[in-house]
Design a protein around this motif. Sequence first.
Motif, mmCIF file in Angstrom:
data_model
loop_
_atom_site.group_PDB
_atom_site.id
_atom_site.type_symbol
_atom_site.label_atom_id
_atom_site.label_comp_id
_atom_site.label_asym_id
_atom_site.label_seq_id
_atom_site.Cartn_x
_atom_site.Cartn_y
_atom_site.Cartn_z
ATOM 1 N N GLU A 151 27.081 38.318 -73.591
ATOM 2 C CA GLU A 151 27.839 37.504 -72.639
ATOM 3 C C GLU A 151 27.603 37.926 -71.192
ATOM 4 N N ASP A 152 27.125 39.140 -70.968
ATOM 5 C CA ASP A 152 26.883 39.612 -69.609
ATOM 6 C C ASP A 152 25.451 39.350 -69.139
ATOM 7 N N VAL A 153 24.583 38.974 -70.071
ATOM 8 C CA VAL A 153 23.160 38.933 -69.789
ATOM 9 C C VAL A 153 22.799 37.946 -68.685
ATOM 10 N N MET A 154 23.157 36.679 -68.873
ATOM 11 C CA MET A 154 22.710 35.662 -67.924
ATOM 12 C C MET A 154 23.273 35.879 -66.521
ATOM 13 N N ASP A 155 24.532 36.307 -66.443
ATOM 14 C CA ASP A 155 25.114 36.575 -65.125
ATOM 15 C C ASP A 155 24.339 37.665 -64.394
ATOM 16 N N ASP A 156 23.967 38.722 -65.116
ATOM 17 C CA ASP A 156 23.213 39.819 -64.506
ATOM 18 C C ASP A 156 21.823 39.361 -64.065
ATOM 19 N N VAL A 157 21.193 38.530 -64.881
ATOM 20 C CA VAL A 157 19.848 38.034 -64.548
ATOM 21 C C VAL A 157 19.901 37.152 -63.305
ATOM 22 N N VAL A 158 20.863 36.230 -63.278
ATOM 23 C CA VAL A 158 21.012 35.342 -62.119
ATOM 24 C C VAL A 158 21.274 36.149 -60.855
ATOM 25 N N SER A 159 22.196 37.097 -60.939
ATOM 26 C CA SER A 159 22.537 37.923 -59.780
ATOM 27 C C SER A 159 21.323 38.697 -59.279
ATOM 28 N N ALA A 160 20.576 39.279 -60.202
ATOM 29 C CA ALA A 160 19.407 40.068 -59.825
ATOM 30 C C ALA A 160 18.354 39.207 -59.120
ATOM 31 N N LEU A 161 18.099 38.022 -59.647
ATOM 32 C CA LEU A 161 17.081 37.147 -59.048
ATOM 33 C C LEU A 161 17.523 36.618 -57.696
ATOM 34 N N LEU A 162 18.809 36.296 -57.556
ATOM 35 C CA LEU A 162 19.320 35.857 -56.253
ATOM 36 C C LEU A 162 19.193 36.976 -55.221
ATOM 37 N N ASN A 163 19.471 38.211 -55.649
ATOM 38 C CA ASN A 163 19.347 39.355 -54.747
ATOM 39 C C ASN A 163 17.908 39.589 -54.300
ATOM 40 N N LEU A 164 16.955 39.131 -55.112
ATOM 41 C CA LEU A 164 15.543 39.274 -54.756
ATOM 42 C C LEU A 164 15.093 38.235 -53.743
ATOM 43 N N GLY A 165 15.935 37.232 -53.512
ATOM 44 C CA GLY A 165 15.577 36.235 -52.515
ATOM 45 C C GLY A 165 15.219 34.870 -53.071
ATOM 46 N N TYR A 166 15.233 34.728 -54.400
ATOM 47 C CA TYR A 166 14.983 33.411 -54.975
ATOM 48 C C TYR A 166 16.194 32.519 -54.732
ATOM 49 N N LYS A 167 15.956 31.217 -54.564
ATOM 50 C CA LYS A 167 17.035 30.260 -54.347
ATOM 51 C C LYS A 167 17.653 29.884 -55.692
ATOM 52 N N GLU A 168 18.938 29.539 -55.658
ATOM 53 C CA GLU A 168 19.646 29.253 -56.913
ATOM 54 C C GLU A 168 18.978 28.152 -57.741
ATOM 55 N N PRO A 169 18.512 27.036 -57.132
ATOM 56 C CA PRO A 169 17.827 26.018 -57.953
ATOM 57 C C PRO A 169 16.595 26.574 -58.671
ATOM 58 N N GLN A 170 15.828 27.449 -57.979
ATOM 59 C CA GLN A 170 14.663 28.074 -58.609
ATOM 60 C C GLN A 170 15.085 28.914 -59.803
ATOM 61 N N VAL A 171 16.147 29.696 -59.602
ATOM 62 C CA VAL A 171 16.627 30.598 -60.648
ATOM 63 C C VAL A 171 17.118 29.801 -61.852
ATOM 64 N N ARG A 172 17.926 28.783 -61.593
ATOM 65 C CA ARG A 172 18.479 27.978 -62.691
ATOM 66 C C ARG A 172 17.365 27.283 -63.473
ATOM 67 N N LYS A 173 16.357 26.804 -62.742
ATOM 68 C CA LYS A 173 15.246 26.129 -63.405
ATOM 69 C C LYS A 173 14.460 27.116 -64.284
ATOM 70 N N ALA A 174 14.208 28.309 -63.742
ATOM 71 C CA ALA A 174 13.451 29.313 -64.492
ATOM 72 C C ALA A 174 14.201 29.761 -65.739
ATOM 73 N N LEU A 175 15.531 29.850 -65.625
ATOM 74 C CA LEU A 175 16.333 30.331 -66.749
ATOM 75 C C LEU A 175 16.685 29.219 -67.727
ATOM 76 N N GLY A 176 16.422 27.969 -67.322
ATOM 77 C CA GLY A 176 16.812 26.835 -68.161
ATOM 78 C C GLY A 176 16.235 26.876 -69.561
ATOM 79 N N GLY A 177 15.008 27.345 -69.672
ATOM 80 C CA GLY A 177 14.364 27.369 -70.987
ATOM 81 C C GLY A 177 14.525 28.680 -71.725
ATOM 82 N N LEU A 178 15.239 29.632 -71.134
ATOM 83 C CA LEU A 178 15.392 30.938 -71.765
ATOM 84 C C LEU A 178 16.660 30.982 -72.595
#
Length: 199
Positions: A151-178
Amino acid sequence: MIALLTGVVAYKSPDHIILDVHGVGYRVLIPFSTYYELPEEGGAASLHIHTSVREDAIQLYGFRTRLEKSFFQLLISVSGIGPKMARDILSNIQPGPLAQALVQGDVHKLSAIPGIGKKTAERLALELKDKAGKLDLASAPAFEAREIPAEDVMDDVVSALLNLGYKEPQVRKALGGLDAAGGATVEELLKQALKILMK
């Protein structure tokens, strides 16, 4: 200056940990390559430390291997590359592929990293081509995924990628198939997502 810390991982997240060294908690900023190799909270760890001193802050950057630290120090030697950007670069690309990109002058791969434009990528390749080729890449770690509650996995992944500078739409799209179910870990999903984002 602090060069090495050994202690117990009191807190762990994809971008920093708190390392308890004899009752003193050090906040250490880390790249994903180090995060992948750390034990869970309560485990013992040693980190090679780079101490960054600015007028308004002293920050510690930690690495599991000397190779990571060497790469970090090479990156910050380039004009326009600060410690945060160097950490972000190492979070996006592992030491082996990074060295290859630098030696081959692969501007496309370097400029795919958030915050790195074409000119910066060209400067990195120009200034670090020879130096990167001299590093001992045989010591690069092989990453192992460690399980954490799903239950903590996706939140941590999203947070980490946003902190790297990726935009939220990019992150959501990349994680959509995972798929975070079935024991998938932050490490596994980060690696998959970064492969998609770096294409």
